[in-house]
Enzyme design. Sequence first.
Site, PDB file in Angstrom:
ATOM      1  N   ASN A  87      74.572  86.828  -1.340  1.00  0.00           N
ATOM      2  CA  ASN A  87      74.810  87.274   0.036  1.00  0.00           C
ATOM      3  C   ASN A  87      74.434  88.730   0.284  1.00  0.00           C
ATOM      4  O   ASN A  87      74.962  89.366   1.196  1.00  0.00           O
ATOM      5  CB  ASN A  87      76.267  87.040   0.420  1.00  0.00           C
ATOM      6  CG  ASN A  87      76.662  85.591   0.242  1.00  0.00           C
ATOM      7  OD1 ASN A  87      77.493  85.281  -0.595  1.00  0.00           O
ATOM      8  ND2 ASN A  87      76.038  84.696   0.991  1.00  0.00           N
ATOM      9  N   VAL A  94      74.553  93.875   3.089  1.00  0.00           N
ATOM     10  CA  VAL A  94      75.542  92.835   2.791  1.00  0.00           C
ATOM     11  C   VAL A  94      75.629  91.856   3.961  1.00  0.00           C
ATOM     12  O   VAL A  94      75.748  92.262   5.117  1.00  0.00           O
ATOM     13  CB  VAL A  94      76.933  93.456   2.530  1.00  0.00           C
ATOM     14  CG1 VAL A  94      77.980  92.376   2.299  1.00  0.00           C
ATOM     15  CG2 VAL A  94      76.876  94.421   1.350  1.00  0.00           C
ATOM     16  N   CYS A  95      75.600  90.568   3.641  1.00  0.00           N
ATOM     17  CA  CYS A  95      75.737  89.503   4.621  1.00  0.00           C
ATOM     18  C   CYS A  95      77.137  88.895   4.448  1.00  0.00           C
ATOM     19  O   CYS A  95      77.390  88.154   3.502  1.00  0.00           O
ATOM     20  CB  CYS A  95      74.655  88.449   4.378  1.00  0.00           C
ATOM     21  SG  CYS A  95      74.747  87.038   5.482  1.00  0.00           S
ATOM     22  N   LEU A  96      78.040  89.268   5.350  1.00  0.00           N
ATOM     23  CA  LEU A  96      79.435  88.829   5.274  1.00  0.00           C
ATOM     24  C   LEU A  96      79.941  88.644   6.696  1.00  0.00           C
ATOM     25  O   LEU A  96      79.710  89.498   7.551  1.00  0.00           O
ATOM     26  CB  LEU A  96      80.252  89.892   4.524  1.00  0.00           C
ATOM     27  CG  LEU A  96      81.753  89.680   4.350  1.00  0.00           C
ATOM     28  CD1 LEU A  96      82.035  88.434   3.520  1.00  0.00           C
ATOM     29  CD2 LEU A  96      82.388  90.896   3.693  1.00  0.00           C
ATOM     30  N   SER A 127      75.172  80.922   3.328  1.00  0.00           N
ATOM     31  CA  SER A 127      74.657  82.069   4.057  1.00  0.00           C
ATOM     32  C   SER A 127      73.846  82.945   3.101  1.00  0.00           C
ATOM     33  O   SER A 127      74.033  84.152   3.023  1.00  0.00           O
ATOM     34  CB  SER A 127      75.817  82.861   4.672  1.00  0.00           C
ATOM     35  OG  SER A 127      75.332  83.883   5.507  1.00  0.00           O
TER      36      SER A 127
END
Length: 159
Positions: A87, A94-96, A127
């Site tokens: 992620n 950061v993909c959150l 994701s």
Amino acid sequence: MASGGIARARLAEERKSWRKNHPHGFVAKPDTLPDGSVNLMVWRCVIPGKQGTDWEGGYFPLTLEFNDDYPTVPPVCKFPSGFFHVNVYDSGLVCLSILSSGWKPSITVKQVLVGIQELLDDANPNSAAQQRCYELYKKNMPEYKNRVREQAKRYPSRV
């Protein structure tokens, strides 16, 4: 308040709160400008790998970049480019969910950092941000875990 005044006031409060009480092993402090003044809009952080996980032993550098619309909009959170995680984009971004669609102005710096620490060992393959990580995660978990442990060794404690 002037442009960015609300953001800076909120960040000053968060800094004060962090200094009084923060999770063990974490670091979060505003950047220092060349003139020695504090830049509340950029924080240099360290997230420790959680004990009992493949991330244990690593102290991972992360930069939080705030803009004048904070806390209405989340900070941009970046590990060093090339960071290995399902992620995290190659750029380090950061993909959150709490940093995008799940953002609420009540979320604190502490909650962001703890959330990112949780994400390290609890990746969300639905994701995925890096194809090579995703493929290892789905098809070769032992190799994925090995890469994580190797990365943790590259970010030892500075203490």
